[in-house]
Design a protein around this motif. Structure first.
Motif, PDB file in Angstrom:
ATOM      1  N   PHE A   6      18.168  -1.547  -5.253  1.00  0.00           N
ATOM      2  CA  PHE A   6      19.581  -1.814  -5.474  1.00  0.00           C
ATOM      3  C   PHE A   6      20.261  -2.211  -4.158  1.00  0.00           C
ATOM      4  N   ALA A   7      19.852  -1.557  -3.065  1.00  0.00           N
ATOM      5  CA  ALA A   7      20.533  -1.755  -1.800  1.00  0.00           C
ATOM      6  C   ALA A   7      20.165  -3.077  -1.130  1.00  0.00           C
ATOM      7  N   PHE A   8      18.907  -3.452  -1.229  1.00  0.00           N
ATOM      8  CA  PHE A   8      18.460  -4.598  -0.453  1.00  0.00           C
ATOM      9  C   PHE A   8      17.961  -5.767  -1.314  1.00  0.00           C
ATOM     10  N   GLY A   9      17.826  -5.587  -2.612  1.00  0.00           N
ATOM     11  CA  GLY A   9      17.304  -6.653  -3.448  1.00  0.00           C
ATOM     12  C   GLY A   9      15.810  -6.802  -3.295  1.00  0.00           C
ATOM     13  N   GLN A  10      15.306  -7.982  -3.643  1.00  0.00           N
ATOM     14  CA  GLN A  10      13.877  -8.222  -3.591  1.00  0.00           C
ATOM     15  C   GLN A  10      13.474  -8.783  -2.229  1.00  0.00           C
ATOM     16  N   SER A  11      12.212  -8.631  -1.919  1.00  0.00           N
ATOM     17  CA  SER A  11      11.721  -9.110  -0.628  1.00  0.00           C
ATOM     18  C   SER A  11      10.324  -9.688  -0.784  1.00  0.00           C
ATOM     19  N   LEU A  12       9.935 -10.488   0.213  1.00  0.00           N
ATOM     20  CA  LEU A  12       8.606 -11.091   0.235  1.00  0.00           C
ATOM     21  C   LEU A  12       8.202 -11.247   1.694  1.00  0.00           C
ATOM     22  N   THR A  13       7.019 -10.747   2.049  1.00  0.00           N
ATOM     23  CA  THR A  13       6.521 -10.860   3.417  1.00  0.00           C
ATOM     24  C   THR A  13       5.346 -11.829   3.447  1.00  0.00           C
ATOM     25  N   ILE A  14       5.426 -12.810   4.337  1.00  0.00           N
ATOM     26  CA  ILE A  14       4.413 -13.855   4.458  1.00  0.00           C
ATOM     27  C   ILE A  14       3.807 -13.789   5.857  1.00  0.00           C
ATOM     28  N   VAL A  15       2.486 -13.854   5.941  1.00  0.00           N
ATOM     29  CA  VAL A  15       1.771 -13.829   7.214  1.00  0.00           C
ATOM     30  C   VAL A  15       0.876 -15.059   7.303  1.00  0.00           C
ATOM     31  N   GLU A  16       0.795 -15.634   8.500  1.00  0.00           N
ATOM     32  CA  GLU A  16      -0.152 -16.722   8.767  1.00  0.00           C
ATOM     33  C   GLU A  16      -1.000 -16.346   9.966  1.00  0.00           C
ATOM     34  N   LEU A  17      -2.316 -16.580   9.873  1.00  0.00           N
ATOM     35  CA  LEU A  17      -3.215 -16.248  10.974  1.00  0.00           C
ATOM     36  C   LEU A  17      -4.421 -17.173  10.996  1.00  0.00           C
ATOM     37  N   ASN A  18      -4.696 -17.728  12.160  1.00  0.00           N
ATOM     38  CA  ASN A  18      -5.987 -18.366  12.411  1.00  0.00           C
ATOM     39  C   ASN A  18      -6.935 -17.267  12.879  1.00  0.00           C
ATOM     40  N   CYS A  19      -7.995 -17.003  12.106  1.00  0.00           N
ATOM     41  CA  CYS A  19      -8.880 -15.853  12.356  1.00  0.00           C
ATOM     42  C   CYS A  19      -9.866 -16.073  13.498  1.00  0.00           C
ATOM     43  N   GLU A  20      -9.960 -17.263  14.028  1.00  0.00           N
ATOM     44  CA  GLU A  20     -10.911 -17.617  15.093  1.00  0.00           C
ATOM     45  C   GLU A  20     -12.360 -17.376  14.662  1.00  0.00           C
ATOM     46  N   ASN A  21     -12.910 -18.373  14.001  1.00  0.00           N
ATOM     47  CA  ASN A  21     -14.346 -18.367  13.687  1.00  0.00           C
ATOM     48  C   ASN A  21     -14.781 -17.126  12.915  1.00  0.00           C
ATOM     49  N   LEU A  22     -14.203 -16.923  11.751  1.00  0.00           N
ATOM     50  CA  LEU A  22     -14.615 -15.805  10.896  1.00  0.00           C
ATOM     51  C   LEU A  22     -15.830 -16.247  10.081  1.00  0.00           C
ATOM     52  N   PHE A  23     -16.979 -16.226  10.752  1.00  0.00           N
ATOM     53  CA  PHE A  23     -18.257 -16.612  10.157  1.00  0.00           C
ATOM     54  C   PHE A  23     -19.029 -15.358   9.746  1.00  0.00           C
ATOM     55  N   ASP A  24     -19.841 -15.487   8.698  1.00  0.00           N
ATOM     56  CA  ASP A  24     -20.814 -14.433   8.431  1.00  0.00           C
ATOM     57  C   ASP A  24     -22.017 -14.658   9.351  1.00  0.00           C
ATOM     58  N   TYR A  25     -23.078 -13.880   9.185  1.00  0.00           N
ATOM     59  CA  TYR A  25     -24.239 -13.960  10.091  1.00  0.00           C
ATOM     60  C   TYR A  25     -25.429 -14.633   9.403  1.00  0.00           C
ATOM     61  N   LEU A  26     -25.184 -15.338   8.303  1.00  0.00           N
ATOM     62  CA  LEU A  26     -26.236 -16.012   7.548  1.00  0.00           C
ATOM     63  C   LEU A  26     -26.078 -17.522   7.660  1.00  0.00           C
ATOM     64  N   ASP A  49       2.776  -9.703   1.328  1.00  0.00           N
ATOM     65  CA  ASP A  49       2.606 -10.220  -0.032  1.00  0.00           C
ATOM     66  C   ASP A  49       1.700 -11.441  -0.079  1.00  0.00           C
ATOM     67  N   LEU A  50       1.849 -12.338   0.890  1.00  0.00           N
ATOM     68  CA  LEU A  50       1.057 -13.563   0.953  1.00  0.00           C
ATOM     69  C   LEU A  50       0.517 -13.713   2.372  1.00  0.00           C
ATOM     70  N   ILE A  51      -0.774 -14.052   2.491  1.00  0.00           N
ATOM     71  CA  ILE A  51      -1.400 -14.232   3.803  1.00  0.00           C
ATOM     72  C   ILE A  51      -2.159 -15.552   3.800  1.00  0.00           C
ATOM     73  N   ALA A  52      -1.746 -16.472   4.676  1.00  0.00           N
ATOM     74  CA  ALA A  52      -2.437 -17.748   4.845  1.00  0.00           C
ATOM     75  C   ALA A  52      -3.411 -17.621   5.999  1.00  0.00           C
ATOM     76  N   LEU A  53      -4.688 -17.895   5.746  1.00  0.00           N
ATOM     77  CA  LEU A  53      -5.737 -17.730   6.758  1.00  0.00           C
ATOM     78  C   LEU A  53      -6.414 -19.061   7.059  1.00  0.00           C
ATOM     79  N   CYS A  54      -6.732 -19.269   8.332  1.00  0.00           N
ATOM     80  CA  CYS A  54      -7.506 -20.429   8.766  1.00  0.00           C
ATOM     81  C   CYS A  54      -8.798 -19.957   9.430  1.00  0.00           C
ATOM     82  N   GLU A  55      -9.789 -20.839   9.444  1.00  0.00           N
ATOM     83  CA  GLU A  55     -11.104 -20.597  10.067  1.00  0.00           C
ATOM     84  C   GLU A  55     -11.875 -19.461   9.401  1.00  0.00           C
ATOM     85  N   CYS A  56     -11.988 -19.548   8.083  1.00  0.00           N
ATOM     86  CA  CYS A  56     -12.836 -18.628   7.303  1.00  0.00           C
ATOM     87  C   CYS A  56     -14.005 -19.442   6.762  1.00  0.00           C
TER      88      CYS A  56
END
Length: 319
Positions: free
Chosen positions: A15-35, A79-86
């Motif tokens: 009631f006090a603040f209404g609705q909200s949305l948190t957005i994050v962006e991150l380049n993960c720097e070479n998030l590779f598996d080991y295969l 709420d939303l996360i945009a990722l690069c380098e996966c």
């Protein structure tokens, strides 16, 4: 009476603040598996090669990225996360279902691009905040001299307000070879992105649009200006962090903001805060130039249990 009072206290923030949305962006720097990913140039990140990218190091990287993302918001999970380098779907599944993020309940969407190294972009979303309606990759056709690049990820979904949100996650070509030489390659991606923007805005001029990712260009660059000419505003142009951080990336002692979160005017007017997330644990001393830099996973070829060479961008919306 006690139960009513507890219910009131739980609902009061809405009631006090209404609705909200948190957005994050991150380049993960070479998030590779080991295969080995057949058909992709990922040999650098295998156990027997020079970086000695082992299962243990991979899982430590996953949990470090998870810790970094969870620390971005004091009001629950982003709420939303945009990722690069996966690298691939297996990495995203491990990140969302088996790392420190496993209890957050994230689902994800990602591309499968012709990028030679096999890196892609992805969108993590909380099902309580974003209900996908449709999604697909947008292929970018290279021009002469340009290597195959990452697809643009497009997703359309419903947010808690009942509105439809159009999301694009991008990772533009690097500045390898110099900014002027590589600028046409980024312009090709911008041209393709702008075609999609025009299609959406042609159907609904007031469409709510969000674009997030690593643009490998500053906010005043010709490529970013081109995108903003399509009724788009840069939510993070003035974003700064703690501990003297002035950008999302540091190169030769200079802070640069090459990661951005852009949006249509309606979203721009709902921004409560926009900042670079830079607590001390994500930083290390910059011995040559002074100050701090992002604590990355490798310092040259020397392994260190870091996070990424980029810092996260965070935007908090309220309406």
């Amino acid at each position: 009476m006690r139960r009513i009072r507890i219910l009131f206290l739980c609902l009061f923030p809405l009631f006090a603040f209404g609705q909200s949305l948190t957005i994050v962006e991150l380049n993960c720097e070479n998030l590779f598996d080991y295969l080995d990913d057949e058909g992709k140039d990922d040999a650098e990140y295998l156990p027997e090669t020079t970086r000695h990218w082992t299962k243990k190091r991979y899982w430590r990287k996953l949990n470090n990225i998870a810790q970094e993302l969870l620390s971005c918001s004091d009001e629950g999970i982003p709420d939303l996360i945009a990722l690069c380098e996966c690298e691939n779907d297996s990495v995203l599944r491990d990140l969302t279902k088996r790392s420190l993020l496993q209890n957050a309940g994230y689902e994800y969407l990602m591309t499968s691009s012709p990028d030679l190294r096999g890196i892609d972009v992805a969108l993590l979303y909380s099902p309580f905040s974003f209900a996908p309606i449709r999604s697909y990759p947008i292929r970018v056709t290279p021009i002469d001299g340009m290597r195959p690049t990452r697809d643009i990820l497009y997703a359309c979904g419903e947010i808690p307000s009942g509105d439809t949100l159009h999301v694009f996650v991008v990772h533009f070509p690097s500045r390898y070879g110099g900014e002027r030489y590589s600028r046409p390659f980024r312009k090709v991606v911008a041209d393709r992105l702008c075609l999609s923007l025009d299609s959406i805005q042609g159907l609904n001029p007031d469409a709510q649009i969000l674009i997030a990712g690593d643009f490998n260009d500053g906010s005043d660059s010709p490529v970013l200006q081109q995108i903003c000419q399509h009724g788009i505003k840069n939510l993070t142009k003035e974003a700064r962090g703690e501990n003297g951080v002035k950008g999302t990336y540091r190169y030769q002692g200079e802070w640069e903001s090459i990661d951005h979160i852009l949006a249509s005017p309606y979203i721009y007017n709902k921004v409560d805060t926009a900042f670079i997330h830079s607590p001390k644990f994500l930083l290390e001393d910059e011995k040559l130039y002074g100050g701090y830099r992002p604590r990355r996973t490798y310092n040259g070829m020397r392994y260190q249990p870091g996070y990424s060479d980029h810092l996260p961008l965070v935007v908090h919306l309220r309406w």
